[in-house]
Design a protein around this motif. Structure first.
Motif, short mmCIF file in Angstrom:
data_model
loop_
_atom_site.label_atom_id
_atom_site.label_comp_id
_atom_site.label_asym_id
_atom_site.label_seq_id
_atom_site.Cartn_x
_atom_site.Cartn_y
_atom_site.Cartn_z
N ARG A 1 0.87 -1.09 0.08
CA ARG A 1 -0.11 -0.04 0.03
C ARG A 1 0.88 1.26 -0.05
NH1 ARG A 1 -5.45 -0.01 1.09
NH2 ARG A 1 -6.41 -2.28 1.10
N VAL A 2 0.23 2.22 -0.83
CA VAL A 2 1.21 3.34 -0.75
C VAL A 2 0.73 4.48 0.48
CG1 VAL A 2 1.54 3.11 -3.19
CG2 VAL A 2 -0.46 4.39 -2.42
N GLU B 1 3.33 9.58 -0.84
CA GLU B 1 3.51 9.07 -2.11
C GLU B 1 2.50 9.13 -3.29
OE1 GLU B 1 6.04 5.04 -0.84
OE2 GLU B 1 4.02 5.24 -0.47
N ARG B 2 1.40 9.60 -2.75
CA ARG B 2 0.30 9.69 -3.74
C ARG B 2 0.56 11.11 -4.16
NH1 ARG B 2 -3.13 7.72 0.06
NH2 ARG B 2 -3.55 5.62 -0.13
N GLU B 3 0.80 12.19 -3.19
CA GLU B 3 1.15 13.59 -3.40
C GLU B 3 2.17 13.72 -4.27
OE1 GLU B 3 -0.42 16.61 -2.72
OE2 GLU B 3 -2.03 14.98 -2.11
N ALA B 4 3.28 13.05 -4.36
CA ALA B 4 4.38 12.91 -4.95
C ALA B 4 3.98 12.84 -6.63
CB ALA B 4 5.59 11.98 -4.48
N VAL B 5 3.39 11.73 -7.02
CA VAL B 5 2.80 11.44 -7.99
C VAL B 5 1.90 12.53 -8.81
CG1 VAL B 5 1.64 9.97 -9.34
CG2 VAL B 5 3.03 8.95 -7.77
N VAL B 6 1.06 13.12 -7.97
CA VAL B 6 0.25 14.18 -8.28
C VAL B 6 1.01 15.45 -8.81
CG1 VAL B 6 -1.31 15.94 -7.51
CG2 VAL B 6 -1.72 13.59 -7.15
N GLU B 7 2.14 15.89 -7.85
CA GLU B 7 3.04 16.80 -8.39
C GLU B 7 3.65 16.52 -9.57
OE1 GLU B 7 6.42 19.47 -6.18
OE2 GLU B 7 4.68 18.60 -4.89
N ARG B 8 4.02 15.17 -9.86
CA ARG B 8 4.91 14.96 -11.10
C ARG B 8 3.89 15.15 -12.46
NH1 ARG B 8 8.18 9.30 -12.08
NH2 ARG B 8 8.96 9.92 -14.07
N LEU B 9 2.72 14.56 -12.14
CA LEU B 9 1.72 14.83 -13.21
C LEU B 9 1.36 16.13 -13.60
CD1 LEU B 9 -0.68 11.99 -12.04
CD2 LEU B 9 0.86 11.96 -14.01
N ASN B 10 1.36 17.05 -12.48
CA ASN B 10 1.07 18.51 -12.68
C ASN B 10 2.27 19.20 -13.40
OD1 ASN B 10 -1.38 18.92 -11.44
ND2 ASN B 10 -0.53 19.17 -9.48
N THR B 11 3.48 18.69 -13.22
CA THR B 11 4.82 19.25 -13.80
C THR B 11 4.84 18.82 -15.19
OG1 THR B 11 5.99 19.26 -11.61
CG2 THR B 11 7.30 19.08 -13.66
N ASN C 1 -6.84 8.24 -5.92
CA ASN C 1 -7.50 6.91 -5.21
C ASN C 1 -6.61 5.70 -5.27
OD1 ASN C 1 -9.99 7.88 -5.04
ND2 ASN C 1 -10.20 8.37 -7.02
N ALA C 2 -5.27 5.91 -5.62
CA ALA C 2 -4.45 4.46 -5.70
C ALA C 2 -4.38 4.02 -4.34
CB ALA C 2 -3.12 5.00 -6.34
N ARG C 3 -4.13 2.76 -4.30
CA ARG C 3 -4.11 2.13 -2.98
C ARG C 3 -2.64 1.15 -2.91
NH1 ARG C 3 -9.57 -0.15 -0.55
NH2 ARG C 3 -10.72 1.43 -1.62
N THR C 4 -2.17 0.99 -4.11
CA THR C 4 -0.75 0.17 -4.02
C THR C 4 0.07 0.64 -5.12
OG1 THR C 4 -1.47 -1.37 -5.67
CG2 THR C 4 -2.14 -1.99 -3.64
N TYR C 5 1.35 0.35 -5.11
CA TYR C 5 2.26 0.69 -6.22
C TYR C 5 2.03 0.24 -7.44
CZ TYR C 5 5.46 2.04 -2.22
OH TYR C 5 6.05 2.71 -1.25
N ALA C 6 1.23 -0.81 -7.57
CA ALA C 6 0.72 -1.24 -8.89
C ALA C 6 -0.22 -0.23 -9.54
CB ALA C 6 0.08 -2.72 -8.86
#
Length: 196
Positions: A16-17, A21-31, A52-57
């Motif tokens: 589980r993330v 970790e979710r926020e880091a992906v959100v920031e990367r997508l915004n960039t 809404n991600a639950r896991t690294y997958a």
């Protein structure tokens, strides 16, 4: 366990993330969107999946087709002794830090072409104060602003148009104060004339 059953192999992608970790992906997508790598519809879809991600997958495919991340420094604007301004057409990054200094800072977003869903701003009014002007249809989230001695005024509406950013403000008014607002009637007139 029966004789022929093997233990289930460990699957790191099933871990589980965390919220960070979710926020880091959100920031990367915004960039990536700011760089023109994702259009607004793709960005919105991926942001929804990331939040809404639950896991690294769940998270891994959202950034798999993006180049490896390079740290993005926030835009820093300092008023200093004589003031500073960002007006007209300028590239808006996902993170901005503003110091009013003694001379004040004015950030005018009304002529920018911004496709980011969110802009995070750290704002310190200091002595000179900070004025932020956002187009109609953009919204500001200001719960994390402290008024300081100079105060903080949010003169924006809460009506967000589709495809427009949310400005998330945090910081303090200092002694000069911080104001966020939409264009005034004179500024609107200048825009219509193309003189803004």
């Amino acid at each position: 366990m029966g004789e022929n059953q093997q233990p289930t192999p460990f699957r790191p992608d099933r871990i589980r993330v965390s919220h960070d970790e979710r926020e880091a992906v959100v920031e990367r997508l915004n960039t990536a969107a700011a760089e023109g790598r994702l259009d607004f519809a793709e960005l919105e879809a991926r942001l929804d999946l990331a939040l809404n991600a639950r896991t690294y997958a769940d998270l891994a495919p959202l950034t798999a087709d993006l180049p490896s991340e390079t740290p993005v420094e926030p835009l820093v604007v300092k008023g200093g002794m004589s003031g500073a301004a960002r007006t007209g057409r300028w590239r808006v990054p996902a993170r901005i830090t503003v110091y009013g200094g003694m001379g004040s800072v004015k950030l005018d977003f009304t002529q920018t072409q911004c496709r980011l869903p969110e802009i995070v701003m750290e704002v310190h009014g200091q002595t000179g104060g900070v004025t932020i002007i956002i187009p109609d249809g953009w919204v500001a989230e200001t719960a994390d602003m402290e008024p300081g001695l100079g105060g903080f005024r949010d003169k924006t509406t809460s009506e967000r148009l589709p495809g427009t950013p949310r400005i998330r403000l945090a910081g303090d008014g200092g002694t000069g104060g911080v104001v966020i607002r939409h264009p005034n009637s004179w500024e609107r007139r200048m825009q219509r004339r193309g003189g803004g």
